[in-house]
Write a protein that holds these residues in place. Structure first.
Motif, PDB file in Angstrom:
ATOM      1  N   ASP A  23       0.705  -1.309  -0.023  1.00 11.30           N
ATOM      2  CA  ASP A  23      -0.099   0.030  -0.042  1.00 11.30           C
ATOM      3  C   ASP A  23       0.807   1.336   0.141  1.00 11.30           C
ATOM      4  O   ASP A  23       0.673   2.156  -0.725  1.00 11.30           O
ATOM      5  CB  ASP A  23      -0.908   0.085   1.148  1.00 11.30           C
ATOM      6  N   ILE A  24       1.994   1.425   0.734  1.00 10.68           N
ATOM      7  CA  ILE A  24       2.847   2.397   1.088  1.00 10.68           C
ATOM      8  C   ILE A  24       3.606   2.630  -0.458  1.00 10.68           C
ATOM      9  O   ILE A  24       3.638   3.870  -1.019  1.00 10.68           O
ATOM     10  CB  ILE A  24       3.969   2.241   1.942  1.00 10.68           C
ATOM     11  N   MET A  25       3.946   1.338  -0.961  1.00 13.18           N
ATOM     12  CA  MET A  25       4.607   1.707  -2.354  1.00 13.18           C
ATOM     13  C   MET A  25       3.565   2.127  -3.572  1.00 13.18           C
ATOM     14  O   MET A  25       3.991   2.934  -4.379  1.00 13.18           O
ATOM     15  CB  MET A  25       5.015   0.420  -2.881  1.00 13.18           C
ATOM     16  N   TYR A  26       2.260   1.750  -3.362  1.00 12.30           N
ATOM     17  CA  TYR A  26       1.340   2.207  -4.476  1.00 12.30           C
ATOM     18  C   TYR A  26       1.060   3.615  -4.246  1.00 12.30           C
ATOM     19  O   TYR A  26       0.952   4.308  -5.233  1.00 12.30           O
ATOM     20  CB  TYR A  26       0.109   1.190  -4.129  1.00 12.30           C
ATOM     21  N   VAL A  27       1.009   4.126  -3.096  1.00 11.77           N
ATOM     22  CA  VAL A  27       0.737   5.621  -2.883  1.00 11.77           C
ATOM     23  C   VAL A  27       1.986   6.410  -3.322  1.00 11.77           C
ATOM     24  O   VAL A  27       1.783   7.327  -3.842  1.00 11.77           O
ATOM     25  CB  VAL A  27       0.507   5.805  -1.290  1.00 11.77           C
ATOM     26  N   LEU A  28       3.234   5.818  -2.923  1.00 10.74           N
ATOM     27  CA  LEU A  28       4.436   6.303  -3.501  1.00 10.74           C
ATOM     28  C   LEU A  28       4.511   6.421  -5.053  1.00 10.74           C
ATOM     29  O   LEU A  28       4.826   7.474  -5.421  1.00 10.74           O
ATOM     30  CB  LEU A  28       5.583   5.744  -2.717  1.00 10.74           C
ATOM     31  N   SER A  29       4.246   5.524  -5.532  1.00  8.00           N
ATOM     32  CA  SER A  29       4.652   5.449  -7.171  1.00  8.00           C
ATOM     33  C   SER A  29       3.467   6.268  -7.600  1.00  8.00           C
ATOM     34  O   SER A  29       3.660   6.802  -8.480  1.00  8.00           O
ATOM     35  CB  SER A  29       4.364   3.949  -7.389  1.00  8.00           C
ATOM     36  N   THR A  30       2.261   6.215  -7.213  1.00  8.74           N
ATOM     37  CA  THR A  30       0.960   6.885  -7.826  1.00  8.74           C
ATOM     38  C   THR A  30       1.554   8.571  -7.640  1.00  8.74           C
ATOM     39  O   THR A  30       1.449   9.544  -8.498  1.00  8.74           O
ATOM     40  CB  THR A  30      -0.301   6.782  -7.117  1.00  8.74           C
ATOM     41  N   SER A  31       2.097   9.056  -6.638  1.00  5.12           N
ATOM     42  CA  SER A  31       2.192  10.431  -6.087  1.00  5.12           C
ATOM     43  C   SER A  31       3.458  10.780  -7.096  1.00  5.12           C
ATOM     44  O   SER A  31       3.555  11.912  -7.634  1.00  5.12           O
ATOM     45  CB  SER A  31       2.410  10.598  -4.817  1.00  5.12           C
ATOM     46  N   LEU A  32       4.439   9.931  -7.398  1.00  5.35           N
ATOM     47  CA  LEU A  32       5.590  10.334  -7.977  1.00  5.35           C
ATOM     48  C   LEU A  32       5.286  10.391  -9.336  1.00  5.35           C
ATOM     49  O   LEU A  32       5.676  11.313 -10.162  1.00  5.35           O
ATOM     50  CB  LEU A  32       6.657   9.267  -7.731  1.00  5.35           C
ATOM     51  N   ALA A  33       4.518   9.612  -9.818  1.00  8.05           N
ATOM     52  CA  ALA A  33       3.980   9.513 -11.505  1.00  8.05           C
ATOM     53  C   ALA A  33       2.960  10.626 -11.776  1.00  8.05           C
ATOM     54  O   ALA A  33       2.970  11.197 -12.816  1.00  8.05           O
ATOM     55  CB  ALA A  33       3.628   8.200 -11.708  1.00  8.05           C
ATOM     56  N   LYS A  34       2.061  10.959 -10.890  1.00  8.34           N
ATOM     57  CA  LYS A  34       0.898  11.866 -11.249  1.00  8.34           C
ATOM     58  C   LYS A  34       0.976  12.829 -10.477  1.00  8.34           C
ATOM     59  O   LYS A  34       0.167  13.973 -10.630  1.00  8.34           O
ATOM     60  CB  LYS A  34      -0.318  11.188 -11.187  1.00  8.34           C
ATOM     61  N   GLY A  35       1.503  13.282  -9.101  1.00  9.28           N
ATOM     62  CA  GLY A  35       1.515  14.282  -8.267  1.00  9.28           C
ATOM     63  C   GLY A  35       0.757  13.883  -7.004  1.00  9.28           C
ATOM     64  O   GLY A  35      -0.091  13.097  -7.057  1.00  9.28           O
ATOM     65  N   LYS A  36       0.941  14.757  -6.269  1.00  7.23           N
ATOM     66  CA  LYS A  36       0.043  14.684  -4.928  1.00  7.23           C
ATOM     67  C   LYS A  36      -1.322  14.422  -4.641  1.00  7.23           C
ATOM     68  O   LYS A  36      -1.993  13.848  -4.033  1.00  7.23           O
ATOM     69  CB  LYS A  36       0.551  15.809  -3.782  1.00  7.23           C
ATOM     70  N   GLN A  37      -2.081  15.263  -5.773  1.00  7.97           N
ATOM     71  CA  GLN A  37      -3.533  15.291  -5.719  1.00  7.97           C
ATOM     72  C   GLN A  37      -3.918  13.795  -6.059  1.00  7.97           C
ATOM     73  O   GLN A  37      -4.825  13.096  -5.530  1.00  7.97           O
ATOM     74  CB  GLN A  37      -3.974  15.975  -6.897  1.00  7.97           C
ATOM     75  N   PHE A  38      -3.098  13.031  -7.028  1.00  5.39           N
ATOM     76  CA  PHE A  38      -3.541  11.556  -7.182  1.00  5.39           C
ATOM     77  C   PHE A  38      -3.229  10.599  -6.077  1.00  5.39           C
ATOM     78  O   PHE A  38      -3.763   9.621  -5.776  1.00  5.39           O
ATOM     79  CB  PHE A  38      -3.138  11.071  -8.502  1.00  5.39           C
TER      80      PHE A  38
END
Length: 209
Positions: A23-38
């Protein structure tokens, strides 16, 4: 439910949440790829899914599902199929050079809602969370202190709240990093591959004993 139990459960759940995991890695990768909103949208989806698993536990449905092998495997299959679908779209996404920062107006509500939905479905279709709740919650439940269902929902709410805060903090911090990453040529493509690796890890985690 006593204050001592609540504090003990909060500290235990917090320690489990901040430990490196899918879950941590999912949030991290999404934030890095798309920004904090996502990233925050992902946090909302994942945290909301915990309420679903709390309800399953409160009414004994989790125990029933785990006790029926074919049903438990069926949920794994649906979860795997959903993740493979996401991997496919990430793989097919065009890799284009990014030389300017993402325009905030291009982040539509539908895209953000879709990210929330994705996090929610991923959480619901992850049977490992059922096993996790079944192993964690019983140690903090005491029939002599009142209604068991109410105790389960109290603990579930605590877990959901602390998880949401932790995920949001990761999303915000990672979002700042993403502002620098998107200035690099083809970085979006690399982030897509990073996300693919995370989803593959999620599938492996779902099936390992």
């Amino acid at each position: 439910m006593t204050l001592e139990i609540i504090i003990s459960f909060f500290l235990t759940s917090l320690a489990l949440t901040i430990s490196p995991g899918p879950d941590i890695m999912y949030v991290l990768s999404t934030s890095l790829a798309k920004g904090k909103q996502f990233g925050i949208a992902t946090a909302i989806g994942l945290s909301s899914g915990l309420l679903f698993h709390t309800t399953l536990l409160a009414f004994g449905i989790s125990t029933l599902i785990v006790a029926i092998p074919w049903l438990f495997i069926a949920i794994k299959v649906f979860g795997t199929a959903y993740l493979l679908r996401i991997i496919y779209f990430l793989y097919k996404a065009p890799i284009e050079p990014i030389t300017v920062e993402v325009d905030k107006t291009s982040i539509s509500r539908s895209n953000v809602f879709q990210q929330v939905q994705q996090g929610l479905i991923m959480n619901i279709l992850n049977p490992k969370i059922m096993l996790f709740f079944l192993s964690l919650f019983p140690s903090f439940l005491h029939p002599e202190l009142g209604n068991i269902k109410m105790q389960v929902y109290t603990l579930g709410s605590i877990f959901m709240l602390q998880a949401f805060i932790v995920f949001c903090l990761i999303a915000v911090l990672s979002g700042y990093v993403s502002k620098f990453l998107i200035k690099n040529r083809y970085v979006q493509g690399y982030m897509n591959y990073f996300q693919i690796a995370v989803f593959i890890a999620l599938i492996v985690f779902m099936w390992i004993k």
